[in-house]
Design a protein around this motif. Structure first.
Motif, PDB file in Angstrom:
ATOM      1  N   VAL A   1      46.392  -2.194  23.916  1.00 37.57           N
ATOM      2  CA  VAL A   1      46.023  -2.411  25.444  1.00 37.57           C
ATOM      3  C   VAL A   1      46.600  -3.895  25.725  1.00 37.57           C
ATOM      4  O   VAL A   1      46.813  -4.336  26.772  1.00 37.57           O
ATOM      5  N   PHE A   2      46.904  -4.748  24.507  1.00 45.85           N
ATOM      6  CA  PHE A   2      47.295  -6.083  24.819  1.00 45.85           C
ATOM      7  C   PHE A   2      48.228  -6.775  23.491  1.00 45.85           C
ATOM      8  O   PHE A   2      47.804  -6.419  22.473  1.00 45.85           O
ATOM      9  N   LYS A   3      49.366  -7.076  23.963  1.00 44.54           N
ATOM     10  CA  LYS A   3      50.287  -7.530  22.783  1.00 44.54           C
ATOM     11  C   LYS A   3      50.666  -8.957  23.157  1.00 44.54           C
ATOM     12  O   LYS A   3      51.419  -9.175  24.421  1.00 44.54           O
ATOM     13  N   THR A   4      50.906 -10.131  22.418  1.00 44.47           N
ATOM     14  CA  THR A   4      51.453 -11.494  22.804  1.00 44.47           C
ATOM     15  C   THR A   4      51.799 -12.113  21.379  1.00 44.47           C
ATOM     16  O   THR A   4      51.456 -11.694  20.608  1.00 44.47           O
ATOM     17  N   GLN A   5      52.592 -13.178  21.471  1.00 47.92           N
ATOM     18  CA  GLN A   5      52.942 -13.819  20.342  1.00 47.92           C
ATOM     19  C   GLN A   5      52.673 -15.573  20.931  1.00 47.92           C
ATOM     20  O   GLN A   5      52.920 -15.675  22.097  1.00 47.92           O
ATOM     21  N   VAL A   6      52.253 -16.150  19.926  1.00 48.94           N
ATOM     22  CA  VAL A   6      51.988 -17.536  20.392  1.00 48.94           C
ATOM     23  C   VAL A   6      52.488 -18.246  19.161  1.00 48.94           C
ATOM     24  O   VAL A   6      52.559 -18.037  18.088  1.00 48.94           O
ATOM     25  N   LEU A   7      53.263 -19.618  19.440  1.00 52.01           N
ATOM     26  CA  LEU A   7      53.446 -20.676  18.385  1.00 52.01           C
ATOM     27  C   LEU A   7      52.412 -21.708  18.526  1.00 52.01           C
ATOM     28  O   LEU A   7      52.212 -22.288  19.578  1.00 52.01           O
ATOM     29  N   LEU A   8      51.687 -21.803  17.628  1.00 50.64           N
ATOM     30  CA  LEU A   8      50.360 -22.827  17.399  1.00 50.64           C
ATOM     31  C   LEU A   8      50.832 -24.024  16.411  1.00 50.64           C
ATOM     32  O   LEU A   8      51.134 -23.665  15.118  1.00 50.64           O
ATOM     33  N   LYS A   9      50.771 -25.115  16.871  1.00 52.65           N
ATOM     34  CA  LYS A   9      51.026 -26.212  16.110  1.00 52.65           C
ATOM     35  C   LYS A   9      49.934 -26.056  14.865  1.00 52.65           C
ATOM     36  O   LYS A   9      48.789 -25.945  15.217  1.00 52.65           O
ATOM     37  N   ASN A  10      50.390 -26.478  13.703  1.00 55.05           N
ATOM     38  CA  ASN A  10      49.753 -26.484  12.490  1.00 55.05           C
ATOM     39  C   ASN A  10      48.469 -27.178  12.733  1.00 55.05           C
ATOM     40  O   ASN A  10      48.372 -28.550  13.198  1.00 55.05           O
ATOM     41  N   ASN A  11      47.382 -26.868  12.302  1.00 54.88           N
ATOM     42  CA  ASN A  11      46.122 -27.650  12.407  1.00 54.88           C
ATOM     43  C   ASN A  11      45.528 -27.716  13.934  1.00 54.88           C
ATOM     44  O   ASN A  11      45.205 -28.939  14.208  1.00 54.88           O
ATOM     45  N   SER A  12      45.936 -26.919  14.726  1.00 52.91           N
ATOM     46  CA  SER A  12      45.245 -27.088  16.086  1.00 52.91           C
ATOM     47  C   SER A  12      44.755 -25.609  16.553  1.00 52.91           C
ATOM     48  O   SER A  12      44.926 -24.835  15.701  1.00 52.91           O
ATOM     49  N   SER A  13      44.512 -25.662  17.705  1.00 53.27           N
ATOM     50  CA  SER A  13      44.055 -24.238  18.540  1.00 53.27           C
ATOM     51  C   SER A  13      44.656 -24.131  19.743  1.00 53.27           C
ATOM     52  O   SER A  13      45.049 -24.990  20.323  1.00 53.27           O
ATOM     53  N   ILE A  14      44.523 -22.860  20.155  1.00 52.31           N
ATOM     54  CA  ILE A  14      44.841 -22.508  21.461  1.00 52.31           C
ATOM     55  C   ILE A  14      43.653 -21.427  22.129  1.00 52.31           C
ATOM     56  O   ILE A  14      43.199 -20.772  21.107  1.00 52.31           O
ATOM     57  N   THR A  15      43.325 -21.128  23.239  1.00 50.40           N
ATOM     58  CA  THR A  15      42.692 -20.524  23.942  1.00 50.40           C
ATOM     59  C   THR A  15      43.390 -19.425  24.714  1.00 50.40           C
ATOM     60  O   THR A  15      44.038 -19.935  25.660  1.00 50.40           O
ATOM     61  N   ILE A  16      43.152 -18.167  24.674  1.00 43.02           N
ATOM     62  CA  ILE A  16      43.705 -17.200  25.565  1.00 43.02           C
ATOM     63  C   ILE A  16      42.832 -16.238  26.220  1.00 43.02           C
ATOM     64  O   ILE A  16      41.808 -15.827  25.392  1.00 43.02           O
ATOM     65  N   GLY A  17      43.199 -15.922  27.290  1.00 40.29           N
ATOM     66  CA  GLY A  17      42.302 -14.865  27.963  1.00 40.29           C
ATOM     67  C   GLY A  17      42.464 -13.584  27.582  1.00 40.29           C
ATOM     68  O   GLY A  17      43.471 -13.483  27.266  1.00 40.29           O
ATOM     69  N   GLY A  18      41.358 -12.845  27.773  1.00 44.28           N
ATOM     70  CA  GLY A  18      41.494 -11.537  27.353  1.00 44.28           C
ATOM     71  C   GLY A  18      41.090 -10.494  28.385  1.00 44.28           C
ATOM     72  O   GLY A  18      41.129 -11.016  29.540  1.00 44.28           O
ATOM     73  N   PRO A  19      40.317  -9.508  27.888  1.00 38.67           N
ATOM     74  CA  PRO A  19      39.918  -8.417  28.896  1.00 38.67           C
ATOM     75  C   PRO A  19      38.470  -8.798  29.704  1.00 38.67           C
ATOM     76  O   PRO A  19      37.971  -9.542  28.979  1.00 38.67           O
ATOM     77  N   GLN A  20      38.503  -7.874  30.636  1.00 38.51           N
ATOM     78  CA  GLN A  20      37.037  -8.138  31.305  1.00 38.51           C
ATOM     79  C   GLN A  20      36.159  -7.666  30.483  1.00 38.51           C
ATOM     80  O   GLN A  20      36.257  -6.689  29.757  1.00 38.51           O
ATOM     81  N   PHE A  21      34.738  -8.333  30.353  1.00 38.14           N
ATOM     82  CA  PHE A  21      33.653  -7.704  29.804  1.00 38.14           C
ATOM     83  C   PHE A  21      32.544  -8.166  30.507  1.00 38.14           C
ATOM     84  O   PHE A  21      32.266  -9.602  30.691  1.00 38.14           O
TER      85      PHE A  21
END
Length: 151
Positions: free
Chosen positions: A117-137
């Motif tokens: 239902v969802f597919k993406t790719q991210v490049l994440l700087k080593n030793n860091s984080s990212i927040t992505i939005g997902g489905p309704q709940f």
């Protein structure tokens, strides 16, 4: 005496090989932490377990309530699929595929009832984080905070 020296040199060589090869193999591990967050509007409840990332969440998202549903740590090799079970019969798959410079390339997939239902790719700087939005709940959405560290 010469035999003793040869044995010492051999053992030292093996020890060095094992030490340096274990360092090389260790770099193939990606420690990945996935926080599953329920975000909504209405109430103003903020889970204390999210205090470190609340400034990031508030700067990107316009929700007033953030509740940590799951915090799962994964120790993955490159191209190994990490699985996080989600509410609503969903599954999140996190796959560190390689390094691009100092960034970890992740493939992120969500399935519901074994259907993508969802597919993406991210490049994440080593030793860091990212927040992505997902489905309704439940009158809100699921957010995924993904942090990665190559070891």
């Amino acid at each position: 005496m010469i035999r003793f020296i040869k044995i010492i040199l051999f053992v030292t060589g093996i020890s060095c090989f094992c030490f340096f090869s274990s360092q090389a193999f260790a770099k193939n591990r990606v420690l990945t932490d996935v926080k599953v967050i329920h975000a909504s509007t209405g109430s103003k409840k903020i889970d204390q377990n999210l205090n470190k990332i609340i400034p990031e969440l508030k700067s990107v998202f316009k929700y007033t309530s953030y509740r940590l549903l799951k915090d799962q740590k994964l120790n993955l090799r490159f191209n190994e699929k990490g699985r996080v079970d989600l509410p609503g019969q969903r599954t999140l798959f996190v796959i560190p595929s390689n390094m691009k410079g100092k960034r970890i390339h992740y493939q992120i997939n969500i399935q519901k009832n074994k259907h993508p239902v969802f597919k993406t790719q991210v490049l994440l700087k080593n030793n860091s984080s990212i927040t992505i939005g997902g489905p309704q709940f439940k009158n809100g959405v699921l957010l995924f905070n993904i942090s990665g560290s190559v070891q």
